[in-house]
Design a protein around this motif. Structure first.
Motif, PDB file in Angstrom:
ATOM      1  N   ASP A  54       0.813  -1.220   0.000  1.00  0.00           N
ATOM      2  CA  ASP A  54       0.000   0.000   0.000  1.00  0.00           C
ATOM      3  C   ASP A  54       0.845   1.267   0.000  1.00  0.00           C
ATOM      4  OD1 ASP A  54       1.044   0.026   2.550  1.00  0.00           O
ATOM      5  OD2 ASP A  54      -0.894   0.058   3.576  1.00  0.00           O
ATOM      6  N   GLU A  55       2.161   1.130  -0.140  1.00  0.00           N
ATOM      7  CA  GLU A  55       3.112   2.238  -0.190  1.00  0.00           C
ATOM      8  C   GLU A  55       3.142   3.060   1.097  1.00  0.00           C
ATOM      9  OE1 GLU A  55       2.970   4.581  -3.742  1.00  0.00           O
ATOM     10  OE2 GLU A  55       2.947   2.831  -5.069  1.00  0.00           O
ATOM     11  N   SER A  56       2.789   2.440   2.210  1.00  0.00           N
ATOM     12  CA  SER A  56       2.810   3.174   3.481  1.00  0.00           C
ATOM     13  C   SER A  56       4.208   3.246   4.080  1.00  0.00           C
ATOM     14  CB  SER A  56       1.851   2.532   4.478  1.00  0.00           C
ATOM     15  OG  SER A  56       2.226   1.186   4.759  1.00  0.00           O
ATOM     16  N   TYR A  57       5.134   2.419   3.632  1.00  0.00           N
ATOM     17  CA  TYR A  57       6.504   2.481   4.123  1.00  0.00           C
ATOM     18  C   TYR A  57       7.463   1.859   3.123  1.00  0.00           C
ATOM     19  CZ  TYR A  57       5.792  -2.422   5.513  1.00  0.00           C
ATOM     20  OH  TYR A  57       5.514  -3.774   5.514  1.00  0.00           O
ATOM     21  N   VAL A  58       8.728   2.198   3.286  1.00  0.00           N
ATOM     22  CA  VAL A  58       9.830   1.587   2.545  1.00  0.00           C
ATOM     23  C   VAL A  58      10.845   1.097   3.563  1.00  0.00           C
ATOM     24  CG1 VAL A  58      11.769   2.009   0.973  1.00  0.00           C
ATOM     25  CG2 VAL A  58       9.536   3.010   0.483  1.00  0.00           C
ATOM     26  N   MET A  59      11.372  -0.107   3.359  1.00  0.00           N
ATOM     27  CA  MET A  59      12.447  -0.652   4.196  1.00  0.00           C
ATOM     28  C   MET A  59      13.662  -0.949   3.335  1.00  0.00           C
ATOM     29  SD  MET A  59      11.094  -3.275   7.130  1.00  0.00           S
ATOM     30  CE  MET A  59      10.142  -4.245   5.980  1.00  0.00           C
ATOM     31  N   TRP A  60      14.823  -0.924   3.953  1.00  0.00           N
ATOM     32  CA  TRP A  60      16.057  -1.227   3.245  1.00  0.00           C
ATOM     33  C   TRP A  60      17.151  -1.489   4.280  1.00  0.00           C
ATOM     34  CZ3 TRP A  60      14.241   3.459   4.462  1.00  0.00           C
ATOM     35  CH2 TRP A  60      15.112   4.398   5.011  1.00  0.00           C
ATOM     36  N   ASP A  61      18.365  -1.813   3.798  1.00  0.00           N
ATOM     37  CA  ASP A  61      19.501  -1.931   4.702  1.00  0.00           C
ATOM     38  C   ASP A  61      20.569  -0.924   4.317  1.00  0.00           C
ATOM     39  OD1 ASP A  61      21.547  -3.570   2.867  1.00  0.00           O
ATOM     40  OD2 ASP A  61      19.644  -4.634   2.763  1.00  0.00           O
ATOM     41  N   GLY A  62      21.270  -0.413   5.330  1.00  0.00           N
ATOM     42  CA  GLY A  62      22.306   0.587   5.083  1.00  0.00           C
ATOM     43  C   GLY A  62      23.206   0.756   6.282  1.00  0.00           C
TER      44      GLY A  62
ATOM     45  N   ILE B  47      13.609   1.840   8.202  1.00  0.00           N
ATOM     46  CA  ILE B  47      12.283   1.997   7.635  1.00  0.00           C
ATOM     47  C   ILE B  47      11.930   3.476   7.585  1.00  0.00           C
ATOM     48  CG2 ILE B  47      11.105   1.762   9.879  1.00  0.00           C
ATOM     49  CD1 ILE B  47       8.904   0.182   8.364  1.00  0.00           C
ATOM     50  N   SER B  48      11.221   3.871   6.534  1.00  0.00           N
ATOM     51  CA  SER B  48      10.706   5.231   6.399  1.00  0.00           C
ATOM     52  C   SER B  48       9.218   5.126   6.098  1.00  0.00           C
ATOM     53  CB  SER B  48      11.423   5.972   5.258  1.00  0.00           C
ATOM     54  OG  SER B  48      10.795   7.210   4.987  1.00  0.00           O
ATOM     55  N   PHE B  49       8.413   5.844   6.877  1.00  0.00           N
ATOM     56  CA  PHE B  49       6.971   5.804   6.702  1.00  0.00           C
ATOM     57  C   PHE B  49       6.504   6.989   5.852  1.00  0.00           C
ATOM     58  CE2 PHE B  49       7.638   3.344  10.557  1.00  0.00           C
ATOM     59  CZ  PHE B  49       6.799   2.256  10.355  1.00  0.00           C
ATOM     60  N   ARG B  50       5.475   6.740   5.061  1.00  0.00           N
ATOM     61  CA  ARG B  50       4.879   7.808   4.264  1.00  0.00           C
ATOM     62  C   ARG B  50       4.148   8.785   5.179  1.00  0.00           C
ATOM     63  NH1 ARG B  50       5.179   8.695  -1.392  1.00  0.00           N
ATOM     64  NH2 ARG B  50       4.466   6.593  -1.895  1.00  0.00           N
ATOM     65  N   GLN B  51       4.412  10.063   5.020  1.00  0.00           N
ATOM     66  CA  GLN B  51       3.780  11.094   5.824  1.00  0.00           C
ATOM     67  C   GLN B  51       2.472  11.561   5.178  1.00  0.00           C
ATOM     68  OE1 GLN B  51       7.039  13.696   7.875  1.00  0.00           O
ATOM     69  NE2 GLN B  51       7.763  13.302   5.783  1.00  0.00           N
ATOM     70  N   PRO B  52       1.623  12.255   5.945  1.00  0.00           N
ATOM     71  CA  PRO B  52       0.339  12.704   5.393  1.00  0.00           C
ATOM     72  C   PRO B  52       0.461  13.528   4.117  1.00  0.00           C
ATOM     73  CG  PRO B  52       0.333  12.931   7.772  1.00  0.00           C
ATOM     74  CD  PRO B  52       1.718  12.554   7.393  1.00  0.00           C
ATOM     75  N   ASP B  53       1.582  14.268   3.952  1.00  0.00           N
ATOM     76  CA  ASP B  53       1.748  15.081   2.743  1.00  0.00           C
ATOM     77  C   ASP B  53       2.346  14.299   1.585  1.00  0.00           C
ATOM     78  OD1 ASP B  53       4.353  14.764   3.549  1.00  0.00           O
ATOM     79  OD2 ASP B  53       4.813  16.896   3.740  1.00  0.00           O
ATOM     80  N   GLY B  54       2.557  12.993   1.776  1.00  0.00           N
ATOM     81  CA  GLY B  54       3.099  12.147   0.714  1.00  0.00           C
ATOM     82  C   GLY B  54       4.599  11.995   0.733  1.00  0.00           C
ATOM     83  N   ALA B  55       5.297  12.819   1.503  1.00  0.00           N
ATOM     84  CA  ALA B  55       6.760  12.714   1.589  1.00  0.00           C
ATOM     85  C   ALA B  55       7.154  11.531   2.465  1.00  0.00           C
ATOM     86  CB  ALA B  55       7.337  14.010   2.159  1.00  0.00           C
ATOM     87  N   TRP B  56       8.413  11.120   2.331  1.00  0.00           N
ATOM     88  CA  TRP B  56       8.917  10.030   3.154  1.00  0.00           C
ATOM     89  C   TRP B  56       9.539  10.587   4.425  1.00  0.00           C
ATOM     90  CZ3 TRP B  56       7.274   5.389   2.135  1.00  0.00           C
ATOM     91  CH2 TRP B  56       6.913   5.070   0.828  1.00  0.00           C
TER      92      TRP B  56
END
Length: 296
Positions: A204-212, A225-234
């Motif tokens: 649902d594009e509510s978050y992106v995960m990765w390794d770094g 992890i980065s969650f989608r904010q109400p304004d659409g930004a990460w």
């Protein structure tokens, strides 16, 4: 099995039982979903030790959307040479059956709706009688040294790139007007530090995960992890914390098609043995993601 699941599974099994694969007998004692394994809690556990997670190979997995087929890509270094192997586990009436294939390299990746299957920068779409001919993502992707790719239900692609210095960026490409748009780099909230790789985007594009790797991490690469904010930004990157990340190298996060479990890899040294660390496959209850989700 539901009719729609059967419709999805039959073409997959047809791909498995081809001349390039060898089906073995049903594995004893493996009944139920997820190869009949005891389900994990909020502390990560090795997934299917000795069956999927093996001491001699590094293992990465991907479930088909109906969770009835598990693709395993394996790699190791033997006498200075890199070796790869592929194994497939498919659920049958009696349990789970192991299929050893002659395919090497990456396992196929299925989109969340099962309508596309990706092989690196190429893919096929489901048709009324099977699968289309192989297609390319598009010329905008040709010059990017892509390692791995995932897709949301909306068709957005996320992927990484291979660079020798480990400073590749994570990108995304939206689906619009019947094609993928020119890839764009994620913001600095995500592309910060070193070795950002193996992204996973929630269906649902509510978050992106990765390794770094970041200075404030637990050691080597960690899961973020980065969650989608109400304004659409990460939102700013959030470390998954000490339940998941250790001084060892963690990577390759992905959530199962039902959204219940997080799988990832961790480099672990053999117990009581000298030698190089090997990649083991872990899984954990995906509730740990909800525990990190900001309240807006």
């Amino acid at each position: 099995m539901k009719p729609q699941q059967l419709k999805l599974l039959v073409p997959v099994i047809g791909l498995l039982l081809c001349s390039n694969s060898h089906a073995q007998g049903v594995l004893p004692g493996l009944n139920g979903p997820y190869l009949g394994q005891n389900l994990p809690g909020l502390m990560p556990e090795v997934f299917a030790p000795g069956i999927v997670s093996t001491p001699d190979w590094g293992d990465a997995v991907h479930f088909a959307p109906d969770k009835e087929v598990l693709y395993v890509s394996r790699w190791r270094v033997n006498k200075g040479q890199r070796e790869t192997a592929s194994v497939v586990f498919k659920r049958v009436a009696e349990g789970w059956q192991k299929v050893v294939t002659k395919q090497t390299g990456r396992a196929p990746y299925y989109s969340p709706d099962g309508q596309r299957v990706f092989y690196g920068k190429q893919y096929k779409t489901r048709t009324s009688d099977g699968w289309s001919e192989m297609k390319k993502l598009g010329p905008a992707f040709d010059e990017i040294p892509m390692m791995g790719l995932k897709m949301s239900r909306k068709g957005t692609l996320v992927f990484d790139e291979f660079t020798r210095d480990g400073n590749g960026v994570l990108r995304y490409a939206s689906w619009d007007k019947g094609e993928w748009q020119t890839p764009k780099a994620f913001s600095k909230a995500i592309n910060t530090g070193k070795w950002n790789a193996h992204p996973f985007i929630a269906p649902d594009e509510s978050y992106v995960m990765w390794d770094g790797e970041r200075e404030q991490g637990f050691g080597s690469s960690d899961l973020y992890i980065s969650f989608r904010q109400p304004d659409g930004a990460w939102g700013e990157a959030i470390n998954l914390g000490e339940r998941v990340n250790t001084a060892a190298e963690e990577g390759g996060p992905q959530v199962t098609p039902d959204g219940k479990y997080l799988f990832f890899n961790r480099m672990v040294k053999p117990k009581g043995e000298a030698g190089e660390a090997q990649s083991d496959l872990f899984w954990v209850d995906a509730k740990i993601i909800d525990d990190l989700r900001p309240v807006y």
